[in-house]
Design a protein around this motif. Structure first.
Motif: not given
Length: 386
Positions: A221-237, A280-284, A321-324
């Motif tokens: 699983l990817n649950s322990d991966y340390r993720i960084t995203v260079n974004a202050d905002k995202y697009l709600p769905i 997670y399946d969201h655009h940043y 996308f978290s591979g859902n």
């Protein structure tokens, strides 16, 4: 980057040939060899093959021209052991039967178009609704299902191209696209594309859709991966997973990856956006210093192996996308060596323009008028952390 110019030089200089294509490396016992003969097939009257890129450090990338799909990426861990960090398949039949977006270069319009329709230049266009009420990744037979023309430019680069026809998947206009995959000795894999609207006003949006498992084992699983995203905002769905049109702050929510955190840390929270997407399946919205410049978008670290991935791009946003959709389904998820892809056994970081931009005038434009060019770039930078 979108420009209105009458001419552009499409040719790129070939990268230097490798001194040795047979460099000896330490391979993980999990690594499964991909054989070129297993990818040779004629599809829709066009030949399919497997292409290999190699650098002087032993990194290997293998790509098929069916969907311009990345099938394998071999990179080392902190002990120097190479493993395959890209989910893919053993042969072309499995590629065609398996996860349709896996590894693909996606177009004519990557991601979702809400309600599978848009209006352009005063004309309404109805698209295939292949993702609930949405049109996803170019429709029923977008580029992920097409055979690209291809030629090896050098030991570390390959060129692929495809021409979207006027009316194909009910999109207007002829749109040729050229994509070059290139590997350098800094263990950076780049995807460069150039497209032009030939005869009609159209829309275009491309991305790379590699599924990454930095441990080299898609059953983990990817649950322990340390993720960084260079974004202050995202697009709600909305409930159909299409963007509502709002730009929401990540601060104070589980959507905040401005500082590295484990992928699984907040994914189970009682938060509507995570419930709608089952993860997670969201655009940043990438924080940018200059529009169209190659800038840092996101990163992922596997703390066990030390493998570290940075994603850089010219595009304004990135889908996390978290591979859902992975579920160990023998029909869709039987990967190399017969291993089944686990639920959230991989992740995607897909730089592109925003989803549903043709229906959202305040989003960065994806419209191309005749004579307009659209070029973009994604760079996957691989390294290790102590």
């Amino acid at each position: 980057m979108r420009t209105t110019t009458t001419a552009i030089i499409l040719a790129t200089a070939g990268l230097s040939a490798l001194a040795s294509a047979n460099q000896t490396v330490k391979l993980s016992t999990e690594t499964h060899e991909l054989k070129p003969e297993n990818f040779q097939k004629v599809v829709d009257g066009k030949p399919v093959s497997l292409y290999a890129l190699r650098n002087h450090k032993g990194m290997v990338v293998k790509i098929t021209n069916y969907g311009a799909k990345i099938e394998q990426i071999l990179v080392p861990d902190r002990q120097g052991v190479f493993a395959d960090v890209a989910l893919g398949f053993d042969n072309i039949d499995a590629v065609m039967a398996g996860q349709p977006s896996m590894g693909a270069f996606v177009g004519r319009y990557a991601n979702r178009i809400g309600n599978a329709k848009f209006t352009l230049a005063g004309q309404d266009y109805q698209l295939a609704a292949n993702n609930g009420t949405n049109s996803l990744h170019g429709g029923a037979k977008g580029s992920r299902f097409q055979v690209f023309n291809a030629r090896q430019l050098s030991d570390d680069s390959v060129e692929m191209w495809y021409v979207f026809r006027d009316g194909e998947e009910n999109y207007p206009g002829t749109l040729p696209v050229r994509v070059v995959y290139a590997l350098n000795d800094q263990n950076e894999l780049s995807i460069d594309w150039t497209a032009t609207a030939v005869d009609k006003t159209t829309v275009a949006n491309f991305t790379g859709h590699t599924f990454f498992n930095l441990a080299g084992d898609p059953t983990t699983l990817n649950s322990d991966y340390r993720i960084t995203v260079n974004a202050d905002k995202y697009l709600p769905i909305d409930k159909n997973l299409a963007p509502t049109g709002d730009l929401a702050d990540v601060a104070g929510t589980p959507m905040d990856f401005r500082k590295a955190k484990a992928f699984g840390q907040d994914i189970g929270q009682d938060f509507e956006q995570l419930k709608l997407a089952n993860g997670y399946d969201h655009h940043y919205v990438i924080k940018r210093n200059k529009e169209g410049a190659l800038e840092f978008a996101a990163s992922a670290l596997d703390p066990k192996s030390g493998r570290y991935l940075e994603v850089w791009t010219t595009e304004p946003g990135i889908q996390i996308f978290s591979g859902n959709n992975l579920s160990a389904d023998p029909k869709l998820d039987a990967g190399k060596g017969g291993k089944l892809f686990a639920f959230r056994g991989a992740f995607c970081m897909e730089p592109s323009h925003f989803p549903d931009s043709p229906n959202k005038a305040h989003f960065p434009s994806t419209t191309l008028k005749p004579g307009d060019w659209y070029s973009g770039k994604i760079v996957y930078k691989f390294s290790v952390k102590p």
